[in-house]
Design a protein around this motif. Structure first.
Motif, PDB file in Angstrom:
ATOM      1  N   GLU A  75      44.429  34.216  43.905  1.00 36.51           N
ATOM      2  CA  GLU A  75      45.207  35.464  43.902  1.00 36.51           C
ATOM      3  C   GLU A  75      46.437  35.327  43.010  1.00 36.51           C
ATOM      4  O   GLU A  75      46.782  36.258  42.270  1.00 36.51           O
ATOM      5  CB  GLU A  75      45.629  35.840  45.325  1.00 36.51           C
ATOM      6  CG  GLU A  75      44.502  36.369  46.167  1.00 36.51           C
ATOM      7  CD  GLU A  75      44.932  36.694  47.592  1.00 36.51           C
ATOM      8  OE1 GLU A  75      44.475  37.728  48.098  1.00 36.51           O
ATOM      9  OE2 GLU A  75      45.706  35.916  48.194  1.00 36.51           O
ATOM     10  N   ALA A  76      47.096  34.178  43.057  1.00 35.26           N
ATOM     11  CA  ALA A  76      48.295  33.954  42.237  1.00 35.26           C
ATOM     12  C   ALA A  76      47.941  33.965  40.747  1.00 35.26           C
ATOM     13  O   ALA A  76      48.628  34.606  39.943  1.00 35.26           O
ATOM     14  CB  ALA A  76      48.958  32.631  42.619  1.00 35.26           C
ATOM     15  N   ASP A 120      45.348  35.393  39.350  1.00 29.79           N
ATOM     16  CA  ASP A 120      44.967  36.765  38.981  1.00 29.79           C
ATOM     17  C   ASP A 120      46.186  37.676  38.853  1.00 29.79           C
ATOM     18  O   ASP A 120      46.243  38.539  37.975  1.00 29.79           O
ATOM     19  CB  ASP A 120      43.974  37.336  39.991  1.00 29.79           C
ATOM     20  CG  ASP A 120      42.594  36.724  39.860  1.00 29.79           C
ATOM     21  OD1 ASP A 120      42.325  36.044  38.846  1.00 29.79           O
ATOM     22  OD2 ASP A 120      41.775  36.919  40.789  1.00 29.79           O
ATOM     23  N   GLU A 121      47.162  37.468  39.735  1.00 27.75           N
ATOM     24  CA  GLU A 121      48.406  38.250  39.674  1.00 27.75           C
ATOM     25  C   GLU A 121      49.130  37.978  38.348  1.00 27.75           C
ATOM     26  O   GLU A 121      49.582  38.903  37.662  1.00 27.75           O
ATOM     27  CB  GLU A 121      49.305  37.868  40.861  1.00 27.75           C
ATOM     28  CG  GLU A 121      50.640  38.560  40.880  1.00 27.75           C
ATOM     29  CD  GLU A 121      50.586  39.927  41.535  1.00 27.75           C
ATOM     30  OE1 GLU A 121      51.545  40.676  41.358  1.00 27.75           O
ATOM     31  OE2 GLU A 121      49.592  40.241  42.201  1.00 27.75           O
ATOM     32  N   LEU A 122      49.230  36.715  37.977  1.00 29.79           N
ATOM     33  CA  LEU A 122      49.881  36.354  36.717  1.00 29.79           C
ATOM     34  C   LEU A 122      49.074  36.854  35.522  1.00 29.79           C
ATOM     35  O   LEU A 122      49.643  37.314  34.532  1.00 29.79           O
ATOM     36  CB  LEU A 122      50.085  34.842  36.638  1.00 29.79           C
ATOM     37  CG  LEU A 122      51.117  34.293  37.620  1.00 29.79           C
ATOM     38  CD1 LEU A 122      51.036  32.776  37.705  1.00 29.79           C
ATOM     39  CD2 LEU A 122      52.520  34.748  37.245  1.00 29.79           C
ATOM     40  N   ARG A 123      47.767  36.771  35.626  1.00 28.93           N
ATOM     41  CA  ARG A 123      46.887  37.271  34.557  1.00 28.93           C
ATOM     42  C   ARG A 123      47.109  38.777  34.363  1.00 28.93           C
ATOM     43  O   ARG A 123      47.198  39.268  33.244  1.00 28.93           O
ATOM     44  CB  ARG A 123      45.439  36.989  34.946  1.00 28.93           C
ATOM     45  CG  ARG A 123      44.424  37.534  33.992  1.00 28.93           C
ATOM     46  CD  ARG A 123      43.008  37.226  34.493  1.00 28.93           C
ATOM     47  NE  ARG A 123      42.057  37.988  33.732  1.00 28.93           N
ATOM     48  CZ  ARG A 123      41.018  38.607  34.235  1.00 28.93           C
ATOM     49  NH1 ARG A 123      40.760  38.537  35.525  1.00 28.93           N
ATOM     50  NH2 ARG A 123      40.207  39.288  33.464  1.00 28.93           N
ATOM     51  N   GLU A 124      47.232  39.502  35.481  1.00 30.24           N
ATOM     52  CA  GLU A 124      47.438  40.946  35.412  1.00 30.24           C
ATOM     53  C   GLU A 124      48.805  41.291  34.825  1.00 30.24           C
ATOM     54  O   GLU A 124      48.931  42.187  34.005  1.00 30.24           O
ATOM     55  CB  GLU A 124      47.301  41.546  36.809  1.00 30.24           C
ATOM     56  CG  GLU A 124      47.362  43.054  36.831  1.00 30.24           C
ATOM     57  CD  GLU A 124      47.163  43.594  38.237  1.00 30.24           C
ATOM     58  OE1 GLU A 124      48.006  44.414  38.667  1.00 30.24           O
ATOM     59  OE2 GLU A 124      46.179  43.198  38.888  1.00 30.24           O
ATOM     60  N   LYS A 125      49.844  40.539  35.230  1.00 27.21           N
ATOM     61  CA  LYS A 125      51.202  40.834  34.783  1.00 27.21           C
ATOM     62  C   LYS A 125      51.481  40.342  33.367  1.00 27.21           C
ATOM     63  O   LYS A 125      52.195  40.987  32.618  1.00 27.21           O
ATOM     64  CB  LYS A 125      52.219  40.190  35.735  1.00 27.21           C
ATOM     65  CG  LYS A 125      52.300  40.866  37.076  1.00 27.21           C
ATOM     66  CD  LYS A 125      53.300  40.164  37.968  1.00 27.21           C
ATOM     67  CE  LYS A 125      53.401  40.847  39.307  1.00 27.21           C
ATOM     68  NZ  LYS A 125      54.259  40.108  40.236  1.00 27.21           N
ATOM     69  N   ALA A 160      53.888  33.333  40.737  1.00 25.49           N
ATOM     70  CA  ALA A 160      53.306  34.648  40.964  1.00 25.49           C
ATOM     71  C   ALA A 160      54.161  35.507  41.888  1.00 25.49           C
ATOM     72  O   ALA A 160      54.169  36.720  41.791  1.00 25.49           O
ATOM     73  CB  ALA A 160      51.900  34.511  41.545  1.00 25.49           C
ATOM     74  N   LYS A 161      54.907  34.833  42.799  1.00 22.94           N
ATOM     75  CA  LYS A 161      55.774  35.575  43.731  1.00 22.94           C
ATOM     76  C   LYS A 161      56.952  36.125  42.990  1.00 22.94           C
ATOM     77  O   LYS A 161      57.528  37.097  43.266  1.00 22.94           O
ATOM     78  CB  LYS A 161      56.237  34.666  44.867  1.00 22.94           C
ATOM     79  CG  LYS A 161      55.115  34.294  45.807  1.00 22.94           C
ATOM     80  CD  LYS A 161      55.618  33.365  46.884  1.00 22.94           C
ATOM     81  CE  LYS A 161      54.481  32.901  47.777  1.00 22.94           C
ATOM     82  NZ  LYS A 161      54.908  31.955  48.782  1.00 22.94           N
TER      83      LYS A 161
END
Length: 192
Positions: free
Chosen positions: A158-159, A161-166, A191-192
């Motif tokens: 999830e982390a 993917d979050e960084l990939r998205e941002k 990621a947080k």
């Protein structure tokens, strides 16, 4: 069923392709050399219907560019999650994955199975079967790790993917290939 029709235009899905660790420049050059000298010995596998490549992105790119004939094998998947799980399982079977790459793939498998389990089919309302941790237990048994490791891997996935998205796919690939040299805990914190 083997299909060698080269007139079927194959597509790339960024989420599916992201599950496949990219080749570094040396490995890409060696693959290209091998394909030129020996031809394409392994087929490109694609999801029949949307015609999305699920295995053989690099072979497809090189063979298409150099006009090297190659076999294509269609596979049926009901959902994108099913296709993702096929790719994840296929990648986890490879020997050349780092611990981080394996963790990411196990985590993604867990997340896609959890998502699929809670997806309503038709007019049915999803029901909780009351058994906590069955998905993690199943994946743990299949991959030879503990259920707790699978759940930690899901947090890592999830982390990433979050960084990939941002930040973008390139940064996500850099993390997965460990070129950024950030430990798993650091990725989650970032990621947080």
């Amino acid at each position: 069923k083997v299909v060698s029709h080269e007139n079927i235009p194959l597509k790339r899905d960024p989420d599916i392709q992201f599950m496949c660790p990219p080749l570094d420049s040396e490995a890409h050059a060696l693959l290209e050399k091998s394909l030129k000298e020996k031809g394409c010995l392994n087929p490109v596998i694609y999801w029949e219907g949307p015609n999305v490549i699920v295995d053989g992105h690099n072979r497809d790119e090189i063979c298409s560019r150099l006009k090297i004939p190659y076999e294509r094998i269609p596979m049926h998947f009901d959902t994108k999650e099913d296709a993702l799980n096929f790719v994840i399982d296929h990648q986890l079977g490879r020997r050349n994955l780092s611990d981080l790459q394996k963790s990411y793939l196990r985590g993604k498998r867990y997340l896609t199975e959890k998502k699929a389990a809670h997806r309503p089919s038709g007019s049915e309302v999803p029901q909780d079967d009351g058994v906590k941790g069955e998905t993690a237990k199943k994946i743990a048994e299949e991959t030879g790790v503990s259920p707790a490791t699978v759940e930690r891997d899901a947090v890592l996935a999830e982390a990433i993917d979050e960084l990939r998205e941002k930040i973008g796919d390139d940064f996500g690939k850099t993390l997965r290939n460990e070129k950024a040299k950030i430990p798993k805990k650091g990725i989650i914190e970032l990621a947080k």
